[in-house]
Design a protein around this motif. Structure first.
Motif: not given
Length: 384
Positions: A166-194
């Motif tokens: 995901s990071l290789r692709l770069g962020q699609e927009f600045a955080p909080g400025t738009d909405w974009g469905y991405s499975n990466t978000n919930y993959l990261v939340l799993g890492l946050v939980i851990e």
């Protein structure tokens, strides 16, 4: 996992017309029989006879109480009736709602803050500016890793490796400025939980969501596990590693790798129990549930129905009978599911089909219409 332009392009090279053998459609035990079919049954039959879906099931009501409808067959060429509300299947992106509930448990317990920088818990995001809240709301700008996945790679990927893609692709927009469905978000939340709990995110979800609600048929696949446990239908679609083969049996999939974004296996009965428990306040304090459904983004201009809003791992859909339901959609090669609970405590509904074609809009329309019918049909216990 979820229907997106990017993952659809990767997982499904093209949609083609497929002629399949169809078993007679009919209501399962406890469903409606005789006379004109119910609106729910009509939509399931349309999915089978009109769009080529091998099998479809809908379960409506509260948890294990309610009505079950089926159409088609559980396995092409076998004549075996479609499994009912007890049948297990991969719930794909509906997993995100479980993950979001587990994250909100940490927030409610004071172990995590919504505005914590994600980089505090996941070093790869140290410079991203992304917060936990933005991950939940799909407003982080993190690109979906699906575009770069090599589905033929031996051994698959770890969550950290998916995030690197995901990071290789770069962020699609600045955080909080738009909405974009991405499975990466919930993959990261799993890492946050851990990071916060010191335990595998699967264990945390089991302990805080699955076990308290008694979801006895819901589970995380083990590493390397490809099949489905217990009663289940076969699934058909484009295999992500071999899309050139056309529609094939894709019942065996590496579900463990789908992780916090799409890895759970469940049943229609358990999903209805989950939605009743989450939105009915059995899992979280009222303020936490309200945040999940009120701190939202309008996603009508992202291909969803007018008035749809995305909150913390849940999305609203307007109902034809008034009001709305909160739930989630899920897609994988070989199955699609829509599940949720109507506003005002009117009950929950889950509709699952055993085939997925991202480029066949008729399937999506009938799928959503079946859920709407289940929650709105006159005389149904879900109807106020």
């Amino acid at each position: 996992m979820h229907r997106t332009r990017r993952t659809a392009a990767v997982l499904l090279a093209a949609a083609v017309a497929v002629v399949v053998g169809i078993a007679p459609a009919g209501a399962a035990a406890g469903g409606r029989t005789g006379g004109d079919p119910s609106p729910v049954q009509r939509e399931l039959t349309a999915l089978v006879t009109g769009t080529g879906v091998p099998g479809a099931v809908a379960h409506t009501g509260h948890g294990r109480r309610g009505e079950t409808y089926t159409a088609g067959t559980a396995e092409l060429g076998s004549g075996r009736p479609m499994v009912g509300a007890e049948g297990r299947f991969r719930i794909a992106s509906v997993t995100k709602s479980f993950t979001a509930a587990a994250v909100m448990r940490l927030v409610a317990d004071g172990d995590l803050r919504l505005d914590d920088p994600a980089g505090r818990h996941v070093p790869q995001l140290a410079e991203s500016g992304v917060t936990v809240r933005q991950l939940l709301k799909q407003t982080s700008g993190l690109a979906d890793f699906g575009e770069l996945v090599d589905w033929t790679r031996p051994g698959g990927y770890t969550p950290e490796e998916f995030l690197e893609l995901s990071l290789r692709l770069g962020q699609e927009f600045a955080p909080g400025t738009d909405w974009g469905y991405s499975n990466t978000n919930y993959l990261v939340l799993g890492l946050v939980i851990e990071h916060v709990t010191g335990e595998d995110f699967r264990v945390h979800v089991e302990r805080t969501v699955i076990e308290p609600l008694g979801l006895r048929d819901t589970y995380w696949p083990a590493p390397g596990e490809l099949g489905l446990r217990g009663p289940h239908a076969r699934n058909y679609g484009y295999h992500p590693a071999r899309p050139q083969d056309g529609v094939v049996d894709v019942t065996e999939m590496p579900g463990y790798e789908f992780g916090a974004s799409g890895g759970l296996v469940s049943t229609p009965e358990d999903l209805n129990t989950f939605w009743d428990g989450l939105l009915g306040g059995r899992l979280l304090p009222g303020w936490a549930v309200r945040l999940m459904t009120r701190d939202t983004t309008d996603v009508s201009d992202h291909g969803y129905p007018e008035g749809s809003r995305y909150g913390y791992g849940v999305r609203s859909n307007p109902l034809s009978c008034g009001g709305e339901y909160w739930g989630h959609l899920g897609d994988l090669p070989g199955d699609s599911v829509v599940a949720g609970r109507a506003s005002g405590g009117r009950g929950a509904a889950t509709v699952y089909i055993t085939s997925h074609h991202a480029l066949d809009p008729a399937r999506g329309e009938h799928l959503l219409a079946a859920v709407d019918a289940a929650l709105c049909v006159k005389g149904h216990p879900n109807r106020p």
